[in-house]
Write an enzyme that holds these catalytic residues in place. Structure first.
Site, PDB file in Angstrom:
ATOM      1  CG  ASP A  28      -2.183  -1.038   1.104  1.00 24.59           C
ATOM      2  OD1 ASP A  28      -2.192  -1.439   0.146  1.00 24.59           O
ATOM      3  OD2 ASP A  28      -2.790  -0.890   2.185  1.00 24.59           O
ATOM      4  CE  LYS A  85      -7.130  -0.995  -0.326  1.00 24.21           C
ATOM      5  NZ  LYS A  85      -7.073  -2.806  -0.527  1.00 24.21           N
ATOM      6  N   GLY A 157      -5.733  -2.993   8.715  1.00 19.67           N
ATOM      7  CA  GLY A 157      -5.389  -1.794   9.485  1.00 19.67           C
ATOM      8  C   GLY A 157      -5.317  -2.128  10.990  1.00 19.67           C
ATOM      9  NE  ARG A 169      -3.208 -22.606  11.166  1.00 24.01           N
ATOM     10  CZ  ARG A 169      -2.677 -23.352  10.773  1.00 24.01           C
ATOM     11  NH1 ARG A 169      -3.048 -24.697  10.332  1.00 24.01           N
ATOM     12  NH2 ARG A 169      -1.425 -23.687  11.502  1.00 24.01           N
ATOM     13  N   GLY A 218      -3.457  -7.470   7.904  1.00 18.74           N
ATOM     14  CA  GLY A 218      -2.965  -7.567   9.460  1.00 18.74           C
ATOM     15  C   GLY A 218      -1.481  -7.998   9.354  1.00 18.74           C
ATOM     16  N   GLY A 239      -0.443  -3.576   4.051  1.00 14.40           N
ATOM     17  CA  GLY A 239      -1.093  -2.433   3.899  1.00 14.40           C
ATOM     18  C   GLY A 239      -0.259  -1.574   4.790  1.00 14.40           C
ATOM     19  CB  SER A 240      -1.365   0.020   7.712  1.00 10.97           C
ATOM     20  OG  SER A 240      -2.646  -0.092   7.493  1.00 10.97           O
TER      21      SER A 240
END
Lengths: 298, 197
Positions: A28, A85, A157, A169, A218, A239-240
């Site tokens: 990102d 996005k 996030g 999983r 995450g 991402g973050s």
């Protein structure tokens, strides 16, 4: 040495693009400078955003497609593919991104959904889509609509990998189960999962999803990336995690290398040294039900 | 006979499968010691900037160049072709720089413009399905380079001695004629090696 006419937007061309991203990291970014850091670090693509998910979370309100200026700035800054996005069900935002020449569209739960019932008819587009999923049924519904790539939803996030692990999983487990079923069990399973029968049959025959499956939502450290690869991901979205860390350049490189050499523990330990503070992260039980992005879409 | 597939990033599994279907043993290669004993190497499609960065980081650039200098066959597809080229438009220097060609990156446009087409490949295959994804093409080829296929005047498959390059993704279809051709190149180079000893 002559040829007939070209065919654009075929399944092979759209899914093939995701095949080329395998084993890689998609990062990102919110501006040209971050995009160049990502490219230098070895990212296989960047996701152009106005805000990373952690900041979207913090800001609240309605999150929409990024300002085209930001997306164009990123497209002009790098030679690797650029993704962007659009809101779930917002096919006009998707069309704008396609018209701008974005290489891949993420119909994403990180943004506020525009339609609570229907996702975008992705088959109708020339440009490929990636969509989030929490289980096999959701993945196959999105592929049925024309998604050319799947990623776990995880919980974006948060810097907490637990939801991405849960989703990967679950998906891998369900694929294993479907593979082992007899043919006469498949229709009932299609009903259970809410999955299109023909796609479930493909999973049964091949033992894998018909498209590439990345991990997202995450992933914050090189070890997180390696964990997701070992659980069966074809690659990772970060991402973050990167640009919320103390040293983004070093962090980005470490995540790229850990994704390639995901079974080399000595190397990943070395890569993890002195990376500084990773993003703070949120525990799932501290997250209000209404703040869980993964519940968006169906 | 064993052929490696550079496995740093990209469509590795698909190349392994295509080579196996062509009747040869294929192994993924991530570290330079895994190059030992290989008779040829495929450099797959993926992102050329990513693959080249990882090749430098893990000391694979020199050993692969060395393989090429010794006459071991190398086959580069899409990003792999860019890595093999001596000249890349708009960029200083090259990666492996083994083939006397100039390549233009993303030459057919962005993903939206990516396409499938059918090609005739000189001495290899007729009506060959080719998948072009943000593909490069060869804008210039030296005198020792054999052009095997072109698309509307743009060169897309080249061979120069032990090196084979394609600007598209032969690993994404079920047609393994190009892989079989490469396997044949590797077989021939082995025979030559034995004859010169």
């Amino acid at each position: 040495m002559e040829t007939n006419h070209h065919q654009t937007g075929t399944d092979r061309v759209k899914r093939g693009m995701a095949e080329m991203q395998k084993g890689g990291v998609i990062m990102d970014v919110v501006n040209a400078e971050q995009a160049q850091i990502a490219e230098r670090a070895g990212a296989v693509a960047v996701m152009a955003l106005e805000r990373v998910p952690a900041d979207i979370r913090a800001a609240g309100g309605v999150a929409r497609m990024a300002d085209p200026t930001v997306i164009e700035e990123v497209m002009n800054a790098v030679s690797i593919p650029v993704m962007a996005k659009s809101r779930i069900g917002h096919f006009v935002e998707s069309r704008l991104l396609e018209a701008m020449g974005v290489d891949y569209i993420d119909e994403s739960e990180v943004l506020t959904p525009a339609d609570e019932l229907y996702h975008v008819d992705k088959q109708a587009f020339t440009v490929p889509f990636v969509c989030g999923a929490r289980d096999l049924g959701e993945a196959l519904r999105r592929i049925g609509e024309g998604a050319s790539m799947i990623r776990t939803k995880g919980e974006p996030g948060t810097g907490n990998v637990v939801e991405a692990v849960r989703h990967m999983r679950r998906m891998v487990g369900e694929i294993r189960k479907v593979k082992g079923m007899t043919r006469d069990e498949l229709m009932a399973e299609a009903k259970n999962l809410g999955a299109p029968y023909d796609l479930l049959l493909q999973v049964h025959e091949t033992g894998k999803l018909p498209v590439v499956n990345f991990a997202a939502g995450g992933i914050a450290t090189p070890a997180d990336a390696a964990l997701m690869m070992q659980l069966g991901s074809d690659g990772v979205f970060v991402g973050s995690g990167i640009f919320k860390s103390a040293n983004p350049e070093k962090y980005a490189r470490a995540i790229v290398e850990a994704t390639t050499h995901y079974e080399d523990y000595a190397l990943i330990a070395e890569l993890s040294k002195g990376l500084g503070e990773p993003m703070k992260g949120i525990e799932m039980d501290r997250l209000e039900e209404s703040d869980r992005m993964q519940e968006r879409g169906w | 006979m064993k052929i490696g597939v550079l496995a740093l990033q990209g469509a590795v599994r698909e190349h392994v499968r295509m080579l196996e279907q062509s009747g040869v043993e294929a192994v993924p290669v991530k570290r330079n010691h895994e190059l030992e004993g290989l008779d040829g190497l495929v450099i797959p499609g993926g992102e050329s900037t990513t693959i080249s960065k990882l090749m430098h980081q893990y000391d694979l650039m020199e050993p692969v160049k060395e393989m090429g200098r010794k006459g071991r066959p190398l086959f580069g597809t899409c990003a792999g072709l860019i890595l093999l080229a001596k000249r890349i438009e708009g960029m200083e220097g090259s990666h492996l720089g083994l083939m006397d060609i100039t390549v233009r990156r993303n030459a057919f446009g962005r993903q939206r413009e990516s396409f499938e087409a059918r090609l005739d490949v000189k001495g290899v295959a007729e009506d060959y399905e080719a998948v072009f994804i943000r593909a490069p093409y060869i804008s210039e080829a030296g005198p020792e380079v054999d052009v095997l296929s072109a698309l509307e005047g743009r060169t897309v498959i080249v061979r120069q001695g032990p090196f084979l390059g394609a600007s598209f993704h032969p690993e994404l279809t079920e047609d393994h004629r190009l892989h079989s051709y490469f396997a044949e190149m590797v077989k021939e180079s082995r025979t030559e090696k034995t004859n010169t000893v």
